[in-house]
Design a protein around this motif. Sequence first.
Motif, PDB file in Angstrom:
ATOM      1  N   ALA A 122       0.746  -1.200  -0.054  1.00  0.00           N
ATOM      2  CA  ALA A 122       0.004  -0.072  -0.258  1.00  0.00           C
ATOM      3  C   ALA A 122       0.946   1.223  -0.109  1.00  0.00           C
ATOM      4  N   ASP A 123       0.342   2.084  -0.861  1.00  0.00           N
ATOM      5  CA  ASP A 123       1.252   3.406  -1.022  1.00  0.00           C
ATOM      6  C   ASP A 123      -0.061   4.485  -0.824  1.00  0.00           C
ATOM      7  N   GLY A 124       0.211   5.788  -0.151  1.00  0.00           N
ATOM      8  CA  GLY A 124      -0.622   6.964  -0.331  1.00  0.00           C
ATOM      9  C   GLY A 124      -2.070   6.933   0.093  1.00  0.00           C
ATOM     10  N   GLY A 125      -2.047   6.248   1.156  1.00  0.00           N
ATOM     11  CA  GLY A 125      -3.351   6.256   2.040  1.00  0.00           C
ATOM     12  C   GLY A 125      -4.048   4.977   1.721  1.00  0.00           C
ATOM     13  N   LEU A 135     -12.406  -9.215   0.015  1.00  0.00           N
ATOM     14  CA  LEU A 135     -11.225  -8.223   0.504  1.00  0.00           C
ATOM     15  C   LEU A 135     -11.883  -6.931  -0.239  1.00  0.00           C
ATOM     16  N   TYR A 136     -11.744  -5.999   0.641  1.00  0.00           N
ATOM     17  CA  TYR A 136     -12.338  -4.513   0.433  1.00  0.00           C
ATOM     18  C   TYR A 136     -11.087  -3.627   0.162  1.00  0.00           C
ATOM     19  N   PHE A 137     -11.109  -2.726  -0.616  1.00  0.00           N
ATOM     20  CA  PHE A 137      -9.905  -1.868  -0.952  1.00  0.00           C
ATOM     21  C   PHE A 137     -10.369  -0.540  -1.103  1.00  0.00           C
ATOM     22  N   TRP A 138      -9.582   0.424  -0.531  1.00  0.00           N
ATOM     23  CA  TRP A 138      -9.624   1.719  -0.682  1.00  0.00           C
ATOM     24  C   TRP A 138      -8.575   2.367  -1.253  1.00  0.00           C
ATOM     25  N   PHE A 139      -8.791   2.819  -2.564  1.00  0.00           N
ATOM     26  CA  PHE A 139      -7.796   3.456  -3.440  1.00  0.00           C
ATOM     27  C   PHE A 139      -7.996   5.156  -3.424  1.00  0.00           C
ATOM     28  N   PRO A 140      -7.229   5.614  -2.591  1.00  0.00           N
ATOM     29  CA  PRO A 140      -7.824   7.391  -2.619  1.00  0.00           C
ATOM     30  C   PRO A 140      -7.157   7.822  -4.040  1.00  0.00           C
ATOM     31  N   ASN A 141      -6.228   7.384  -4.581  1.00  0.00           N
ATOM     32  CA  ASN A 141      -5.961   7.932  -5.700  1.00  0.00           C
ATOM     33  C   ASN A 141      -6.278   7.331  -7.001  1.00  0.00           C
ATOM     34  N   GLY A 142      -7.336   6.410  -6.782  1.00  0.00           N
ATOM     35  CA  GLY A 142      -7.934   5.584  -7.789  1.00  0.00           C
ATOM     36  C   GLY A 142      -7.187   4.267  -8.022  1.00  0.00           C
ATOM     37  N   GLN A 143      -7.895   3.295  -8.512  1.00  0.00           N
ATOM     38  CA  GLN A 143      -7.362   1.906  -8.839  1.00  0.00           C
ATOM     39  C   GLN A 143      -6.168   1.886  -9.676  1.00  0.00           C
ATOM     40  N   GLY A 144      -6.426   2.645 -10.705  1.00  0.00           N
ATOM     41  CA  GLY A 144      -5.231   2.594 -11.787  1.00  0.00           C
ATOM     42  C   GLY A 144      -3.923   3.197 -11.410  1.00  0.00           C
ATOM     43  N   GLN A 145      -3.890   3.919 -10.395  1.00  0.00           N
ATOM     44  CA  GLN A 145      -2.762   4.438  -9.761  1.00  0.00           C
ATOM     45  C   GLN A 145      -2.194   3.624  -8.523  1.00  0.00           C
ATOM     46  N   PHE A 149      -2.947  -2.551  -6.689  1.00  0.00           N
ATOM     47  CA  PHE A 149      -3.460  -3.209  -7.802  1.00  0.00           C
ATOM     48  C   PHE A 149      -2.457  -3.680  -8.840  1.00  0.00           C
ATOM     49  N   LYS A 150      -1.287  -2.938  -8.893  1.00  0.00           N
ATOM     50  CA  LYS A 150      -0.391  -3.229  -9.923  1.00  0.00           C
ATOM     51  C   LYS A 150       0.505  -4.498  -9.626  1.00  0.00           C
ATOM     52  N   LYS A 151       0.269  -5.301  -8.445  1.00  0.00           N
ATOM     53  CA  LYS A 151       1.262  -6.152  -7.996  1.00  0.00           C
ATOM     54  C   LYS A 151       0.265  -7.473  -7.069  1.00  0.00           C
ATOM     55  N   ALA A 152      -1.157  -7.044  -7.109  1.00  0.00           N
ATOM     56  CA  ALA A 152      -1.769  -8.024  -6.369  1.00  0.00           C
ATOM     57  C   ALA A 152      -2.633  -8.884  -7.304  1.00  0.00           C
ATOM     58  N   THR A 153      -1.828 -10.062  -7.368  1.00  0.00           N
ATOM     59  CA  THR A 153      -2.263 -11.352  -8.539  1.00  0.00           C
ATOM     60  C   THR A 153      -3.024 -12.490  -7.697  1.00  0.00           C
ATOM     61  N   PRO A 154      -3.683 -13.424  -8.371  1.00  0.00           N
ATOM     62  CA  PRO A 154      -4.440 -14.331  -7.768  1.00  0.00           C
ATOM     63  C   PRO A 154      -3.195 -15.340  -6.981  1.00  0.00           C
ATOM     64  N   ARG A 155      -2.008 -15.306  -7.460  1.00  0.00           N
ATOM     65  CA  ARG A 155      -0.926 -16.054  -6.616  1.00  0.00           C
ATOM     66  C   ARG A 155      -0.928 -15.226  -5.249  1.00  0.00           C
ATOM     67  N   LEU A 156      -1.245 -14.174  -5.267  1.00  0.00           N
ATOM     68  CA  LEU A 156      -1.039 -13.512  -3.770  1.00  0.00           C
ATOM     69  C   LEU A 156      -2.216 -13.399  -3.103  1.00  0.00           C
ATOM     70  N   LEU A 157      -3.412 -13.186  -3.810  1.00  0.00           N
ATOM     71  CA  LEU A 157      -4.621 -12.982  -3.195  1.00  0.00           C
ATOM     72  C   LEU A 157      -5.579 -14.143  -3.084  1.00  0.00           C
ATOM     73  N   GLY A 158      -5.497 -14.849  -4.289  1.00  0.00           N
ATOM     74  CA  GLY A 158      -6.500 -16.127  -4.438  1.00  0.00           C
ATOM     75  C   GLY A 158      -7.293 -15.507  -5.391  1.00  0.00           C
ATOM     76  N   MET A 159      -8.200 -16.504  -6.008  1.00  0.00           N
ATOM     77  CA  MET A 159      -8.898 -16.034  -7.429  1.00  0.00           C
ATOM     78  C   MET A 159     -10.089 -15.317  -6.850  1.00  0.00           C
ATOM     79  N   GLY A 160     -10.170 -13.937  -7.398  1.00  0.00           N
ATOM     80  CA  GLY A 160     -11.461 -13.102  -7.289  1.00  0.00           C
ATOM     81  C   GLY A 160     -11.419 -12.259  -8.370  1.00  0.00           C
ATOM     82  N   THR A 161     -12.780 -11.468  -7.893  1.00  0.00           N
ATOM     83  CA  THR A 161     -13.028 -10.607  -8.967  1.00  0.00           C
ATOM     84  C   THR A 161     -13.733  -9.320  -8.329  1.00  0.00           C
TER      85      THR A 161
END
Length: 176
Positions: A122-125, A135-145, A149-161
Amino acid sequence: MTHRLILFRGMNTGGVRVPVGGQRAMAEAMGLKNPRTLAASGNLVVESGGATATLEREIEAAMETAFGLKVAAMVRTPEQWAELIAANPFPEEAASHPAKVLAMVMKAGIRAGAVQACRDLADGGERVEAAGGVLYFWFPNGQGQSAIFKKATPRLLGMGTGRNWNTVLKLAAMVT
């Protein structure tokens, strides 16, 4: 017959394209009632008497047969969806910036250590919490930034959408 929310992983993103009319036609061919989609974002609502796990397997098999795609499907009941909404650990953020709150529905649970791994990224809050297998995420600068989001893969998290809070609420309205 009760409503079922069907969430497809990666549908109409990343090159996996299936017209929503095709999704509805597939559901009708399966005997599912009143199929409707929400935008072109991998969300299908149907009426079915079937168990969620059985319906997941049947939908995945139908997607492969109809479109030649191996796409993970997560099926939830309206009650499960209401629980997902009630468990949101970021209600103020969801009320003020719903596009920046994401609920990730997991197929077979959250991998051990996933929450801490996301917190480490996590970065930037950014924040992450788990509740009820979501899993609930708060992306204060948006998901694209997002660093997560850039590194969280199914291998890390598990399969989800994931669905942003706008979509979560629109899907809830479709089954009430």
